[in-house]
Scaffold this motif. Structure first.
Motif, PDB file in Angstrom:
ATOM      1  N   VAL A   1       0.811  -1.147   0.156  1.00 35.84           N
ATOM      2  CA  VAL A   1       0.197  -0.115  -0.129  1.00 35.84           C
ATOM      3  C   VAL A   1       0.815   1.263  -0.016  1.00 35.84           C
ATOM      4  CG1 VAL A   1      -1.680   1.178   1.265  1.00 35.84           C
ATOM      5  CG2 VAL A   1      -1.771  -1.017   1.167  1.00 35.84           C
TER       6      VAL A   1
ATOM      7  N   ARG B   1      -6.474  -0.304  -4.133  1.00 36.77           N
ATOM      8  CA  ARG B   1      -7.296   0.691  -3.762  1.00 36.77           C
ATOM      9  C   ARG B   1      -7.255   1.191  -2.479  1.00 36.77           C
ATOM     10  NH1 ARG B   1     -12.342  -0.121  -5.996  1.00 36.77           N
ATOM     11  NH2 ARG B   1     -13.264  -0.113  -3.961  1.00 36.77           N
ATOM     12  N   GLU B   2      -6.628   0.554  -1.372  1.00 46.64           N
ATOM     13  CA  GLU B   2      -6.294   1.365  -0.329  1.00 46.64           C
ATOM     14  C   GLU B   2      -5.258   2.619  -0.397  1.00 46.64           C
ATOM     15  OE1 GLU B   2      -4.856  -1.330   2.880  1.00 46.64           O
ATOM     16  OE2 GLU B   2      -6.312  -2.952   2.081  1.00 46.64           O
TER      17      GLU B   2
ATOM     18  N   ARG C   1      -7.474   5.398  -1.899  1.00 46.44           N
ATOM     19  CA  ARG C   1      -8.097   6.258  -0.705  1.00 46.44           C
ATOM     20  C   ARG C   1      -7.260   7.109   0.005  1.00 46.44           C
ATOM     21  NH1 ARG C   1     -13.654   5.222  -1.369  1.00 46.44           N
ATOM     22  NH2 ARG C   1     -14.143   3.264  -1.671  1.00 46.44           N
ATOM     23  N   ILE C   2      -6.014   6.470   0.190  1.00 47.33           N
ATOM     24  CA  ILE C   2      -5.075   7.419   1.109  1.00 47.33           C
ATOM     25  C   ILE C   2      -4.832   8.665   0.157  1.00 47.33           C
ATOM     26  CG2 ILE C   2      -2.823   7.821   1.630  1.00 47.33           C
ATOM     27  CD1 ILE C   2      -2.945   4.715   2.596  1.00 47.33           C
TER      28      ILE C   2
ATOM     29  N   GLN D   1      -7.663  11.087   0.330  1.00 47.69           N
ATOM     30  CA  GLN D   1      -7.684  11.845   1.548  1.00 47.69           C
ATOM     31  C   GLN D   1      -6.660  13.003   1.398  1.00 47.69           C
ATOM     32  OE1 GLN D   1      -9.467  11.433   4.566  1.00 47.69           O
ATOM     33  NE2 GLN D   1     -10.898  10.600   3.245  1.00 47.69           N
ATOM     34  N   GLU D   2      -5.499  12.780   0.675  1.00 43.05           N
ATOM     35  CA  GLU D   2      -4.488  13.770   0.952  1.00 43.05           C
ATOM     36  C   GLU D   2      -4.821  14.848  -0.645  1.00 43.05           C
ATOM     37  OE1 GLU D   2      -0.983  11.879  -0.113  1.00 43.05           O
ATOM     38  OE2 GLU D   2      -0.536  10.750   1.608  1.00 43.05           O
TER      39      GLU D   2
ATOM     40  N   PRO E   1     -18.100   7.512  -6.728  1.00 42.74           N
ATOM     41  CA  PRO E   1     -18.697   6.220  -6.984  1.00 42.74           C
ATOM     42  C   PRO E   1     -19.031   5.761  -8.155  1.00 42.74           C
ATOM     43  CG  PRO E   1     -19.693   7.805  -5.278  1.00 42.74           C
ATOM     44  CD  PRO E   1     -18.755   8.703  -5.859  1.00 42.74           C
ATOM     45  N   ARG E   2     -18.598   4.615  -8.201  1.00 43.68           N
ATOM     46  CA  ARG E   2     -18.556   3.573  -9.378  1.00 43.68           C
ATOM     47  C   ARG E   2     -18.201   4.350 -10.622  1.00 43.68           C
ATOM     48  NH1 ARG E   2     -20.058  -1.489  -8.876  1.00 43.68           N
ATOM     49  NH2 ARG E   2     -21.613  -1.617  -6.936  1.00 43.68           N
TER      50      ARG E   2
ATOM     51  N   LEU F   1      -7.191  21.128 -10.725  1.00 46.19           N
ATOM     52  CA  LEU F   1      -7.360  22.291  -9.874  1.00 46.19           C
ATOM     53  C   LEU F   1      -7.697  23.563 -10.636  1.00 46.19           C
ATOM     54  CD1 LEU F   1      -3.415  21.850  -8.288  1.00 46.19           C
ATOM     55  CD2 LEU F   1      -5.929  21.328  -7.204  1.00 46.19           C
TER      56      LEU F   1
ATOM     57  N   ASP G   1      -9.240  26.550  -6.100  1.00 44.63           N
ATOM     58  CA  ASP G   1      -8.375  25.384  -5.510  1.00 44.63           C
ATOM     59  C   ASP G   1      -6.876  26.020  -5.269  1.00 44.63           C
ATOM     60  OD1 ASP G   1     -10.047  23.090  -5.474  1.00 44.63           O
ATOM     61  OD2 ASP G   1      -9.861  23.029  -7.556  1.00 44.63           O
TER      62      ASP G   1
ATOM     63  N   GLN H   1       0.139  19.639  -2.753  1.00 44.26           N
ATOM     64  CA  GLN H   1      -1.155  20.007  -3.706  1.00 44.26           C
ATOM     65  C   GLN H   1      -0.386  21.162  -4.569  1.00 44.26           C
ATOM     66  OE1 GLN H   1      -5.216  20.096  -2.168  1.00 44.26           O
ATOM     67  NE2 GLN H   1      -4.289  19.189  -0.338  1.00 44.26           N
TER      68      GLN H   1
END
Lengths: 230, 230
Positions: free
Chosen positions: B14, B53-54, B57-58, B61-62, B69-70, B78, B82, B162
DNA sequence: CGATTATCTATTGTAGACAATAGTTCATAG
DNA sequence: CTATGAACTATTGTCTACAATAGATAATCG
């Protein structure tokens, strides 16, 4: 136009698990430092491990759980230093929100703050401390939302959440919320009035004294970094 | 004592995937808005989908990728808004860092800032803008680290990241880094001198003019929320 | 010839199973 | 009786496979 933002999201199991576990942690159903055994959680939530693990990664990023490689996840344990960090960060974010949002633009969001304050007054009259805390958080969130700053809102929500974790652990609640309830609400009323007046500096000044009390004794305990409860 | 923190961690797939994808995004190998097909990435990285996939997700979040979804994940796009958010948030975090850290305690971290500044001067002499940017980021990170505030450091790192994404997209680089290189470094030198002098307010004042230039024109474009490149 | 709908394919969401490791317990030796 | 080591068990890390959905393509009807 604002109705466009209403999109009925299919709740993925990941999001569902995040919400469920977050609730469990903040409600105190999962003790501080408690291990989160994946098998147990999957059984409890009725999902399989992949979505659960994704959820845990999200919660880890949010600061609610701590994951160590090969040793699984545990509910975050908050030291005095952590509380200090949460409080200082929260203040910094609120300051930014005021600076950017205070000649208030979005009247709708202002309404949110007003409603939350009304709710706070109601709770203070009823001496309902629990609901008062919640309403207070809604108030502050609404204040932060004034800036229309997505990242700020998200960062604030994350910090706010960790603050709730503190309170669930009763680290912070006693010394901060056992003051006079009506004085507490009055300070927030003043804050909102200043916001409405549109003077950012005045709000910031009030915000400074607003937070000073809660920080002063914290500041002195900083540096110990010792676990705050055994 | 600081040697205790050295713990040789086995890099999980991961974490490996997070680092690899992050690098790809920041290096511009993955274009802005580009879809991240899971199967393609698993093949490319030689891992299976669950750890990937994990990792996604991280990264989500970053703030580096966006997942609907889907509909899978895409590299974050940006807008001007932003960029504005990133810059204002960065400044707010730096301010907090200075307020908390400036009568400097940890001499080791101060050394880091000094070294980064030396590196910056070297890069300016060589007119190596790319390395100057990197050294500049190390400098600012070292400054933020002065406060010894873990959450602040992490939040700053995320924002910094970012910002790198912005620059990879050339949204921000032109107007900010095409100034005089030596003046740029000189401002940072002054900043560090003030930090060493131990006067937080002076540092904050300098920081304000430091950032003012880059914000002023941004502020005016806020509200458009239009995509900044096609 | 254009629009609409049905099918189809590519991709994501989820599940269950296998492999590897860290903590634990028990046995044995000093 | 204590300390050390080995086997064991519980748990995490990873993989392959299946189910469900959204976008695309093609066929049909107006």
């Amino acid at each position: 136009m604002s109705a466009m933002t209403e999109q009925l999201r299919s709740p993925s199991l990941v999001q569902l698990a995040v919400d469920a576990i977050r609730r469990m942690i903040l409600a105190g159903e999962l003790a501080e430092g408690e291990r989160l055994i994946e098998d147990r959680l999957t059984e409890q939530l009725g999902i399989s491990r992949p979505p659960l693990r994704e959820a845990l990664r999200i919660l880890e990023q949010e600061g609610l759980i701590v994951t160590r490689p090969r040793r699984g996840s545990t509910v975050a344990t908050l030291t005095d230093q952590d509380v200090f960090e949460i409080l200082t960060l929260r203040t910094a974010l609120e300051r930014l929100a005021i600076e950017l949002g205070v000649p208030v633009q979005d009247q709708g969001r202002f309404k949110d703050a007003q409603e939350a304050l009304t709710e706070m007054e109601r709770c203070a009259d009823a001496e309902d401390r629990g609901s008062l805390v919640q309403a207070g958080h809604r108030f502050h969130s609404a204040l932060v939302a004034l800036a229309g700053h997505r990242r700020l809102i998200e960062a604030y929500a994350s910090v706010q959440q960790q603050l709730l974790l503190c309170m669930a652990r009763n680290l912070y609640a006693r010394e901060h919320y056992y003051e006079d309830l009506h004085e507490h609400v009055a300070r927030h009323r003043k804050l909102l009035d200043l916001v409405e007046a549109g003077d950012p500096d005045a709000v910031l000044a009030e915000l400074a004294v607003h937070g000073e009390r809660s920080f002063s004794e914290r500041q002195s305990t900083v540096g110990s970094r010792s676990a705050s409860n055994s």
